[in-house]
Design a protein around this motif. Structure first.
Motif, PDB file in Angstrom:
ATOM      1  N   SER A 156     -19.073  -4.933   4.972  1.00 56.69           N
ATOM      2  CA  SER A 156     -20.172  -4.135   4.454  1.00 56.69           C
ATOM      3  C   SER A 156     -19.747  -2.685   4.257  1.00 56.69           C
ATOM      4  N   ALA A 157     -18.959  -2.156   5.193  1.00 60.63           N
ATOM      5  CA  ALA A 157     -18.462  -0.784   5.059  1.00 60.63           C
ATOM      6  C   ALA A 157     -17.557  -0.656   3.844  1.00 60.63           C
ATOM      7  N   ALA A 158     -16.645  -1.611   3.672  1.00 57.75           N
ATOM      8  CA  ALA A 158     -15.711  -1.569   2.546  1.00 57.75           C
ATOM      9  C   ALA A 158     -16.448  -1.689   1.215  1.00 57.75           C
ATOM     10  N   THR A 159     -17.458  -2.528   1.168  1.00 55.20           N
ATOM     11  CA  THR A 159     -18.238  -2.689  -0.066  1.00 55.20           C
ATOM     12  C   THR A 159     -18.933  -1.382  -0.442  1.00 55.20           C
ATOM     13  N   ALA A 160     -19.474  -0.676   0.547  1.00 51.31           N
ATOM     14  CA  ALA A 160     -20.157   0.591   0.281  1.00 51.31           C
ATOM     15  C   ALA A 160     -19.176   1.641  -0.241  1.00 51.31           C
ATOM     16  N   VAL A 161     -17.974   1.688   0.329  1.00 48.63           N
ATOM     17  CA  VAL A 161     -16.967   2.647  -0.136  1.00 48.63           C
ATOM     18  C   VAL A 161     -16.541   2.318  -1.565  1.00 48.63           C
ATOM     19  N   GLU A 162     -16.342   1.046  -1.848  1.00 55.43           N
ATOM     20  CA  GLU A 162     -15.963   0.654  -3.219  1.00 55.43           C
ATOM     21  C   GLU A 162     -17.044   1.053  -4.211  1.00 55.43           C
ATOM     22  N   ALA A 163     -18.301   0.962  -3.805  1.00 59.95           N
ATOM     23  CA  ALA A 163     -19.399   1.337  -4.692  1.00 59.95           C
ATOM     24  C   ALA A 163     -19.359   2.823  -5.016  1.00 59.95           C
ATOM     25  N   VAL A 164     -18.995   3.648  -4.036  1.00 62.25           N
ATOM     26  CA  VAL A 164     -18.874   5.094  -4.274  1.00 62.25           C
ATOM     27  C   VAL A 164     -17.761   5.373  -5.276  1.00 62.25           C
ATOM     28  N   GLN A 205       0.830  -1.182   0.000  1.00 62.24           N
ATOM     29  CA  GLN A 205       0.000   0.000   0.000  1.00 62.24           C
ATOM     30  C   GLN A 205       0.878   1.251   0.000  1.00 62.24           C
ATOM     31  N   VAL A 206       0.463   2.291  -0.713  1.00 63.09           N
ATOM     32  CA  VAL A 206       1.158   3.575  -0.685  1.00 63.09           C
ATOM     33  C   VAL A 206       0.626   4.354   0.511  1.00 63.09           C
ATOM     34  N   PRO A 207       1.488   4.724   1.490  1.00 61.24           N
ATOM     35  CA  PRO A 207       0.995   5.431   2.667  1.00 61.24           C
ATOM     36  C   PRO A 207       0.283   6.733   2.283  1.00 61.24           C
ATOM     37  N   GLN A 208      -0.799   7.035   3.009  1.00 54.39           N
ATOM     38  CA  GLN A 208      -1.563   8.251   2.753  1.00 54.39           C
ATOM     39  C   GLN A 208      -1.081   9.363   3.675  1.00 54.39           C
ATOM     40  N   THR A 209      -0.917  10.566   3.138  1.00 52.64           N
ATOM     41  CA  THR A 209      -0.450  11.698   3.931  1.00 52.64           C
ATOM     42  C   THR A 209      -1.588  12.333   4.712  1.00 52.64           C
ATOM     43  N   PHE A 210      -2.725  12.526   4.049  1.00 52.26           N
ATOM     44  CA  PHE A 210      -3.900  13.125   4.683  1.00 52.26           C
ATOM     45  C   PHE A 210      -5.035  12.103   4.736  1.00 52.26           C
ATOM     46  N   PHE A 211      -6.016  12.433   5.553  1.00 47.61           N
ATOM     47  CA  PHE A 211      -7.199  11.588   5.609  1.00 47.61           C
ATOM     48  C   PHE A 211      -8.175  12.093   4.552  1.00 47.61           C
ATOM     49  N   ASP A 212      -8.131  11.467   3.382  1.00 47.51           N
ATOM     50  CA  ASP A 212      -9.032  11.825   2.294  1.00 47.51           C
ATOM     51  C   ASP A 212      -9.830  10.595   1.879  1.00 47.51           C
ATOM     52  N   ALA A 213     -10.549  10.703   0.759  1.00 49.79           N
ATOM     53  CA  ALA A 213     -11.384   9.584   0.327  1.00 49.79           C
ATOM     54  C   ALA A 213     -10.561   8.328   0.072  1.00 49.79           C
ATOM     55  N   LEU A 214      -9.391   8.490  -0.542  1.00 49.31           N
ATOM     56  CA  LEU A 214      -8.547   7.333  -0.818  1.00 49.31           C
ATOM     57  C   LEU A 214      -8.069   6.688   0.475  1.00 49.31           C
ATOM     58  N   ALA A 215      -7.798   7.512   1.494  1.00 51.44           N
ATOM     59  CA  ALA A 215      -7.389   6.960   2.788  1.00 51.44           C
ATOM     60  C   ALA A 215      -8.521   6.158   3.417  1.00 51.44           C
ATOM     61  N   VAL A 216      -9.765   6.638   3.284  1.00 48.88           N
ATOM     62  CA  VAL A 216     -10.918   5.887   3.800  1.00 48.88           C
ATOM     63  C   VAL A 216     -10.992   4.533   3.102  1.00 48.88           C
ATOM     64  N   ALA A 234     -16.953   9.395   0.803  1.00 52.82           N
ATOM     65  CA  ALA A 234     -16.400   8.126   1.268  1.00 52.82           C
ATOM     66  C   ALA A 234     -16.753   7.853   2.725  1.00 52.82           C
ATOM     67  N   ALA A 235     -16.687   8.901   3.556  1.00 53.74           N
ATOM     68  CA  ALA A 235     -16.984   8.711   4.982  1.00 53.74           C
ATOM     69  C   ALA A 235     -18.450   8.345   5.194  1.00 53.74           C
ATOM     70  N   THR A 248      -8.567   2.894   1.552  1.00 53.28           N
ATOM     71  CA  THR A 248      -7.428   2.063   1.939  1.00 53.28           C
ATOM     72  C   THR A 248      -7.620   1.490   3.331  1.00 53.28           C
ATOM     73  N   TRP A 249      -8.075   2.326   4.252  1.00 53.30           N
ATOM     74  CA  TRP A 249      -8.280   1.886   5.630  1.00 53.30           C
ATOM     75  C   TRP A 249      -9.295   0.756   5.695  1.00 53.30           C
ATOM     76  N   CYS A 250     -10.417   0.900   4.999  1.00 52.11           N
ATOM     77  CA  CYS A 250     -11.432  -0.156   5.021  1.00 52.11           C
ATOM     78  C   CYS A 250     -10.870  -1.475   4.498  1.00 52.11           C
ATOM     79  N   GLY A 251     -10.105  -1.402   3.405  1.00 53.21           N
ATOM     80  CA  GLY A 251      -9.523  -2.623   2.847  1.00 53.21           C
ATOM     81  C   GLY A 251      -8.532  -3.273   3.783  1.00 53.21           C
ATOM     82  N   LEU A 252      -7.664  -2.458   4.398  1.00 46.39           N
ATOM     83  CA  LEU A 252      -6.663  -2.997   5.319  1.00 46.39           C
ATOM     84  C   LEU A 252      -7.315  -3.529   6.596  1.00 46.39           C
ATOM     85  N   ALA A 253      -8.361  -2.838   7.068  1.00 52.20           N
ATOM     86  CA  ALA A 253      -9.060  -3.312   8.266  1.00 52.20           C
ATOM     87  C   ALA A 253      -9.727  -4.649   8.010  1.00 52.20           C
ATOM     88  N   LEU A 254     -10.292  -4.809   6.817  1.00 51.48           N
ATOM     89  CA  LEU A 254     -10.934  -6.081   6.477  1.00 51.48           C
ATOM     90  C   LEU A 254      -9.895  -7.200   6.443  1.00 51.48           C
TER      91      LEU A 254
END
Length: 581
Positions: free
Chosen positions: A55-63, A3-14, A86-87, A16-22
């Motif tokens: 379920s959270a990750a699936t919803a973010v991917e749909a967005v 994964q490429v580390p995220q500098t700020f908390f943006d949509a891509l970070a959300v 994303a949030a 990435t976080w959901c995928g890594l948490a899963l």
């Protein structure tokens, strides 16, 4: 791929976080299930947390998929969702997919974060300070959602993480690390706060799951996977090595615990000998005042009460002896759906110390995805275990696996009833096979094909023969639906505008019109022109009055040898489903 580390908390970070948490919960799921002793020693906390995050990750991917397809609209450029987009998706996905006590609390934690992250509108990102504020609000809102908060649970871990995050200064990576370290310290302290955890020699399972989620947050911003503290690792290892969960279950019966999240009494719980016998979970459409009254009603009925959500949609979780009363309370408050009732004594995970023999598996079962409550009842009457798919809210693979487990059979026939669920169902089937269950996936693309398959299902014949017969029946059933276009788009029948009535045959738009009944009649005529013996009509709640009568009359007038059967589908998305066999 790293994964490429995220500098700020943006949509891509959300995202990435959901995928890594899963991924993190997938690795830790069995460990978390093994140390699950509170509030009920049912061995499913890790699984419930995984399903919630899935379920959270699936919803973010749909967005992201919607924006990448150019359907973002508004002020957001196509292909680039905002942090708010994303949030909100993350919070909504977790809310509708929340499972169990800890999963419901995690959903509220994510919702609390989303409320802060969306407060400034369409801002592209937030910094370390914003992340700290989000974690603080998450912990506070989760605590407020629990009827009787107890220390030594996931609530304590969340509060400690928020405290540490507030005291940190720096970028998102610095704040995430501080929150993670604070959570680990709090998690290691949970056995000293709850006697049932101390008896078992384990840390709180829900708190352990939150630590995994926060570790994924650290990885999102730093690219590094933090290690568990020695105290937490030792407690988990001790539980796995010595099998202390059963001891905790005995302690649960004998110990006078505090009132709280999963309030205990002197007789323990979930064993049919003093504790609530049922877990009741449902989504609820209701206004705030009605939910406030519902909380009071459910708190008087049972314990482990957690009500999360807002803006008209809530997830309700409670342990009660009278499951019917808990559902009726929801009906009085608003509109409950996706109702799940689990009898603690009926599942292998809830038996204690060999007091009950394991429930014998049935030989064969059918698991089906259905688009509305009416069809769910119809399928259930035919003996199927159902998964309800709300419009725009397809089930995740974990939900299908859960349904397969619930069916408790050696052999399972799976009916996805939606072409878009093909890969999801295949993944669920593969997972179930790794658990020793024989699974056959019949690629049904509509609920009417599933009805045809169920009609010829015979569990007493050989598995392969049954699957072939059901597959043949489904394949011989042409399917159609009448729905309303949500936006302008190109179709095989021409350009449609938002609000047009569409008639789809075998998944392709064949009719564009303005009248539902007329469009349905045109579709039916085209289907019967190729022959048929039986027409199945499934009416959604929004279907106009008289449409079924008109279609039945048309069949009687023009197709003398064809029979018609009509079902009520409930809130199924499509106005009318049509099957021709």
């Amino acid at each position: 791929m790293a994964q490429v580390p995220q500098t700020f908390f943006d949509a891509l970070a959300v995202r990435t976080w959901c995928g890594l948490a899963l991924t993190a919960l997938g690795r830790a799921r069995e460990e978390i299930d093994a140390i699950n002793v509170y509030p009920v020693a049912d061995g499913d906390t890790g699984t419930n947390l995984y399903l919630t995050v899935e379920s959270a990750a699936t919803a973010v991917e749909a967005v992201f998929a919607g924006h990448e397809a150019g359907s973002g609209g508004g002020s957001v450029p196509a292909g680039k969702p905002s942090l708010a987009d994303a949030a909100r998706a993350m919070a909504h996905g977790a809310l509708i997919g929340a499972r169990g006590n800890s999963g419901t609390i995690l959903a509220q934690l994510l919702r609390g974060m989303a409320q802060v992250l969306t407060a400034e509108g369409e801002t592209p990102h937030t910094d370390g300070n914003g992340l700290g504020l989000a974690l603080r609000h998450a912990a506070d809102s989760a605590r407020q959602a629990v009827a009787h908060p107890v220390e030594g649970t996931v609530l304590s871990v969340a509060s400690a993480a928020a405290d540490a995050a507030e005291g940190a200064e720096g970028d998102c990576g610095t704040v995430a690390r501080a929150a993670y370290r604070g959570a680990c310290v709090a998690l290691a302290a949970t056995p000293g706060q709850l006697a049932v955890l101390e008896h078992a020699g384990v840390v709180d399972a829900g708190g352990r799951g939150l630590v995994a989620v926060l570790a994924a947050l650290v990885e999102t911003f730093t690219g590094e996977v933090p290690e568990l503290s020695a105290a937490v690792s030792a407690a988990a290892a001790a539980a796995a090595a010595h099998g202390r969960v059963e001891a905790a279950r005995a302690a649960d019966r004998a110990d006078d615990g505090p009132d709280g999240e999963g309030r205990q009494d002197g007789e323990g719980r979930a064993d049919g000998e003093g504790g609530p016998a049922f877990e009741v979970i449902y989504l609820l459409e209701a206004e705030d005042p009605a939910v406030a009254r519902l909380r009071q009603r459910l708190d008087a009925l049972g314990d482990s009460l957690v009500v999360v959500g807002g803006d008209g949609l809530w997830n309700v979780h409670v342990h009660v002896d009278d499951a019917g009363a808990a559902v009726e309370a929801g009906v009085e408050a608003g509109r409950p759906y996706r109702i799940r009732i689990t009898h603690f004594g009926a599942d292998d995970a809830h038996t204690r110390g060999g007091e009950r023999p394991p429930r014998e598996r049935v030989q064969r079962a059918v698991v089906a995805v259905v688009p509305g409550e009416g069809l769910a009842g119809l399928y259930a009457e035919a003996g199927a275990t159902t998964v309800l798919a709300r419009p725009g809210e397809p089930p995740a693979s974990g939900e299908l696996v859960e349904a397969v487990r619930r069916a408790h059979a050696r052999e399972v026939v799976m009916l996805p009833n939606d072409a878009d669920l093909r890969h999801t169902a295949a993944a669920a089937a593969e997972q179930a096979r790794t658990e020793g269950i024989r699974v056959a996936l019949i690629p049904t693309r509509s609920a009417v094909q599933g009805i045809a398959a169920l009609a010829v299902h015979e569990p007493d014949r050989r598995f392969d023969e049954d699957v072939v017969s059901m597959t043949s029946a489904a394949g011989a059933t042409r399917y159609a639906e009448v729905t309303v276009a949500e936006r302008q788009s190109w179709t095989m029948a021409g350009i449609c505008q938002a609000g047009d009535v569409l008639g789809l045959i075998d998944g392709d738009v064949a009719v564009i019109g303005s009248d539902v009944t007329a469009a349905a009649e045109t579709v039916l005529n085209r289907m019967l022109a190729a022959g048929g013996e039986l027409v199945t009509l499934v009416l959604g709640d929004e279907a106009p009055e008289g449409v079924a009568e008109r279609l039945e009359a048309r069949v009687r007038e023009a197709y003398l040898a064809v029979d018609t059967v009509v079902y009520r589908g409930g809130r199924q998305g499509a106005l009318v489903l049509i099957g021709v066999e």
